[in-house]
Enzyme design. Structure first.
Site, PDB file in Angstrom:
ATOM      1  N   ASP B 330     -29.061 -87.316 -39.007  1.00 28.87           N
ATOM      2  CA  ASP B 330     -29.618 -87.693 -37.731  1.00 28.87           C
ATOM      3  C   ASP B 330     -31.048 -88.119 -38.055  1.00 28.87           C
ATOM      4  O   ASP B 330     -31.682 -87.536 -38.925  1.00 28.87           O
ATOM      5  CB  ASP B 330     -29.609 -86.483 -36.798  1.00 28.87           C
ATOM      6  CG  ASP B 330     -30.254 -86.788 -35.478  1.00 28.87           C
ATOM      7  OD1 ASP B 330     -29.944 -87.859 -34.939  1.00 28.87           O
ATOM      8  OD2 ASP B 330     -31.060 -85.970 -35.012  1.00 28.87           O
ATOM      9  N   ASP B 523     -30.394 -81.339 -36.232  1.00 31.05           N
ATOM     10  CA  ASP B 523     -30.924 -80.075 -35.745  1.00 31.05           C
ATOM     11  C   ASP B 523     -29.827 -79.380 -34.953  1.00 31.05           C
ATOM     12  O   ASP B 523     -28.949 -80.007 -34.378  1.00 31.05           O
ATOM     13  CB  ASP B 523     -32.231 -80.245 -34.974  1.00 31.05           C
ATOM     14  CG  ASP B 523     -32.068 -81.013 -33.697  1.00 31.05           C
ATOM     15  OD1 ASP B 523     -31.207 -80.609 -32.905  1.00 31.05           O
ATOM     16  OD2 ASP B 523     -32.791 -82.007 -33.498  1.00 31.05           O
ATOM     17  N   ASP B 527     -27.344 -81.508 -31.677  1.00 28.47           N
ATOM     18  CA  ASP B 527     -26.275 -82.159 -32.420  1.00 28.47           C
ATOM     19  C   ASP B 527     -25.056 -81.268 -32.614  1.00 28.47           C
ATOM     20  O   ASP B 527     -24.264 -81.490 -33.515  1.00 28.47           O
ATOM     21  CB  ASP B 527     -26.793 -82.598 -33.793  1.00 28.47           C
ATOM     22  CG  ASP B 527     -27.953 -83.566 -33.679  1.00 28.47           C
ATOM     23  OD1 ASP B 527     -27.968 -84.311 -32.691  1.00 28.47           O
ATOM     24  OD2 ASP B 527     -28.818 -83.567 -34.563  1.00 28.47           O
TER      25      ASP B 527
END
Lengths: 123, 643
Positions: B330, B523, B527
């Site tokens: 991410d 994190d 997510d």
């Protein structure tokens, strides 16, 4: 002649080993006793777990009381992989392990090396 | 009686027989040797071998068989045959019975010590806790035991004391050594509003903090719980050995009977010789090595990684890590610092900031805080808008001073007027890897605010290390392709998936999974779905809230290098499990035929007592190999691994 007797004896021994260790056996499941709102089952640890299958009611706090009679260090540890429990069982003492009965299911337990097995069924 | 005590008694009692063994090559015979051997061995059997017989018998009654069964049969047969032989004036084998017992006990003593060593790590973590705390009660600080500290208490910690529980600093500044929990080697500077972690060491200053988490809820308690679970978990690779060990002992018994028959009936050996081969087979077989191979390595591996601030959830995760070929990151907060700043403002700065700050005050978007920070700096007052509306993945719109205003990304401005000059500047800013927020009034874009979330310092190094390991690196982000590409090029990411709405992350992971094994790094809070969808979810640095449910691996420290470490320790641990299992299987596969006398032709035989020694050494070697994981080299210091 002795050879022949030996051979017959050997076949009998092998047959016995297979029948004794690999034969299919029905296990007896034991229901927990309820005292003061807590379910309780005594499990004797001696060459295995007796009883090896324990049935608990869902949602009621439960204690399994392990008593290790076996001197072997094979059985000194009991692990419940699903609950992250890995406890030492002192020899000739009662040792209580509380089980989370909030979810239905079958939870296996075993000795530290996964050679001896037992099962907790939460219904 | 403990194994250690049994071992020493057995060892002392077997000295006469050991002496005789030394004298043997000189054709010297100890006077009344048979009687000495009978008496000492009988005591050894009663003191040290009887417990094996008891356990073996108890297991037999339950239709179970284990190592005790094998040791019991081995010692029982050698001892009672020797008694029979002595009565009928044949050669005796008391030393076999005695030495098997000595060696097996020796093995057990070592194995027990090493196993304690391996499982100690968790207890050591618990011992890190402080025992009491200085708590504010009735306007005075008093010392109370740790158990009496409750959430909301104000606690004072002096230099050199341990932080007792998790909390947030209310006054004072200090530096704290968090190495024991996060693996961070340098002390961390802390001030008001910073969070502190229980069990870490306060070094320089005195601080007071408000307790937020106590008891089972503290980070350390959660780490301990997670490590405990990991240590008792199973790895899929174990399934085969579990199956083998269930049938192992009975099979060995059958092989021993066959060995006896072949020697005695087919090859015409004497009954005694055939019996020795059979006993050797029973004694050399080692189910323990198989049973210990995985759990001991898991124990050491997960504890070692916990010390580095890497929490591995289970053996299953460990095994999955070894199969991944793609690692997806991410972007925000993972590859970048996650605290974006306003870098450029195009247009009327005060007006743009007033509109943007007023609207974004309601928003929880990470970009909002950058705008609010800037507005605060410029002392711009915010006004509460009406008809506030959030448009998912696009931005926000509302009524402000009677005008319709909007703040968001270009998607929100798709129907709005925008001048060529602004358009050109937007592209220029985006090319520089900046996120551009458009500010609009009544269907016209009136200005741009550029925000940049800079890459973490070690992002480039980390990505490089992962690529060196042959992994394909992918960046997943909600930003537009231009911004994403710029960052990706800067840090060396292979592929970029841009313009992803928050809810779509998991879908993109699924798509990648069709042809790849995927790890996702994000994190733990935003997510969760993507983390649980990926083959391996790595949740990074969620502070004191470790998201145990969502990630297969949790990195306590908010540091990208943790990913490299997590992969390295997983590989090391899994390889060690494989090595252990291979060795345990190989040992039995080779050892049993040797003991059975298959290699007599080339002069390779093993007496029952040496079979016992081999057995003891094999299980010691497996536990020892697991303990060596503590010494295995792991990329620890980013400075060391940079080329």
């Amino acid at each position: 002649m002795t050879q022949l007797i030996t051979l017959v004896l050997s076949i009998l021994i092998v047959g016995f080993v297979i029948w004794w260790f690999f034969g299919h056996r029905e296990e007896e499941a034991v229901q927990a006793n309820v005292a003061d709102g807590t379910q309780q089952v005594d499990i004797v640890v001696d060459g295995g777990y007796s009883p090896s299958t324990v049935v608990l009611k869902q949602g009621q706090p439960a204690n399994l009381i392990f008593e290790r009679k076996d001197p072997s260090n094979c059985l000194e540890q009991v692990t419940f992989a699903d609950f992250g429990i890995n406890e030492f069982l002192p020899q000739k003492e009662k040792h209580a392990i509380s089980i989370d009965t909030s979810k239905f299911g079958e939870y296996d337990f075993a000795c530290g090396m996964n050679m001896f097995h037992g099962k907790v069924v939460v219904r | 009686m403990s194994y250690t005590k049994r071992f020493y008694i057995t060892l002392i009692l077997s000295i006469p027989m050991l002496g005789q063994m030394v004298l043997m090559p000189f054709h010297l015979m100890m006077p009344a040797y048979n009687w000495v051997a009978l008496i000492t061995t009988t005591i050894i059997m009663l003191v040290a071998a009887l417990p094996f017989w008891q356990s073996g018998w108890a297991a037999f009654k339950h239709h179970n068989a284990n190592m005790d069964t094998l040791v019991a049969i081995g010692t029982f047969v050698s001892y009672f045959y020797s008694v029979f032989a002595m009565m009928t004036n044949r050669e005796v084998y008391f030393e076999s019975a005695a030495f098997i017992t000595v060696f097996v006990l020796l093995g057990q003593v070592f194995e027990e010590r090493m196993r304690n060593n391996a499982s100690n790590a968790v207890e050591k973590l618990v011992q890190l806790q402080a025992s009491d705390a200085e708590v504010l009660r009735d306007n005075a600080f008093v010392r109370v035991p740790l158990e009496e500290v409750v959430s909301g208490d104000v606690i004072r910690v002096k230099p050199g004391e341990k932080i007792p529980v998790d909390g947030v600093i209310v006054s004072g500044t200090t530096t704290i050594d968090e190495a024991m929990v996060t693996g961070e080697s340098l002390p961390v500077a802390k001030g008001v509003d910073d969070s502190v972690i229980g069990s870490t060491m306060n070094t320089t200053g005195t601080v007071t903090f408000k307790a937020t988490k106590v008891g089972e809820e503290t980070l350390l308690a959660q780490i301990v719980e997670m490590v405990k679970r990991a240590q008792t978990s199973h790895a899929p690779i174990q399934k085969l050995t579990d199956k083998i060990s269930n049938i192992f002992v009975p099979i060995v018994l059958i092989v021993a009977v066959l060995a006896f028959d072949i020697w005695y009936v087919l090859l015409g050996a004497t009954a005694v010789h055939a019996l020795l081969f059979a006993v050797a087979v029973i004694v050399i077989a080692c189910p323990c090595a198989l049973g210990l191979a995985t759990p001991t390595a898991l124990m050491v591996g997960t504890a070692r990684s916990a010390k580095m601030g890497v929490l591995i959830k289970s053996g299953e995760v460990l095994e999955a890590v070894n199969k991944i070929d793609t690692i997806v990151f991410d972007k925000t907060g993972t590859l970048t610092k996650g605290t974006p700043e306003v870098t450029d403002i195009v247009g009327d700065e005060a007006k743009l900031l007033r509109i943007a700050a007023s609207l974004e005050e309601q928003s929880e978007h990470p970009l909002a805080s950058a705008i609010l920070d800037r507005a605060k700096q410029q002392q711009i007052k915010v006004t509460i808008p009406t008809n506030f509306q959030a448009v998912e993945g696009k931005g926000v719109q509302a009524e402000l001073f009677g005008q319709h205003v909007f703040v968001g990304n270009e998607k929100l401005a798709i129907n709005a007027q925008i001048s060529e000059r602004l358009k050109a500047q937007m592209t220029a800013l985006q090319k520089a890897a900046k996120t551009v927020v458009v500010v609009g009034e009544n269907d016209t874009v009136i200005g741009l605010i550029a925000i940049q979330d800079v890459a973490r310092e070690n992002a480039k190094v980390t990505i490089g290390q992962l690529k060196d390991q042959g992994l394909r690196t992918v960046m997943l982000t909600g930003d537009n392709a231009n911004v994403a590409r710029a960052i990706a090029t800067q840090i060396g990411i292979d592929d970029v998936i841009a313009d992803v709405l928050p809810g779509e992350k998991a879908d993109h992971i699924k798509q990648l999974q069709q042809s790849h094994r995927v790890a996702f790094v994000g994190d733990g809070i935003n997510d969760a779905l993507a983390l649980s969808t990926a083959d391996v979810g790595i949740a990074m640095g969620a502070g004191t809230d470790i998201a145990i449910e969502s990630g297969g691996i949790v990195l306590v420290k908010n540091d990208l290098q943790g990913v490299v470490r997590a992969l390295a320790i997983s590989h090391k641990t899994f390889n060690r499990i494989k090595l252990n299992l291979f060795w345990a299987l190989f040992y039995n596969v080779i050892g049993i035929p040797i003991a059975a006398g298959v290699f007599v032709g080339v002069g390779l035989t093993l007496s029952p007592e040496f079979s016992g020694l081999a057995m003891a050494l094999s299980s010691i070697s497996v536990v020892g190999s697991s303990l060596l994981l503590n010494k295995a080299k792991i990329v620890d210091d980013p400075a060391l691994s940079t080329k």
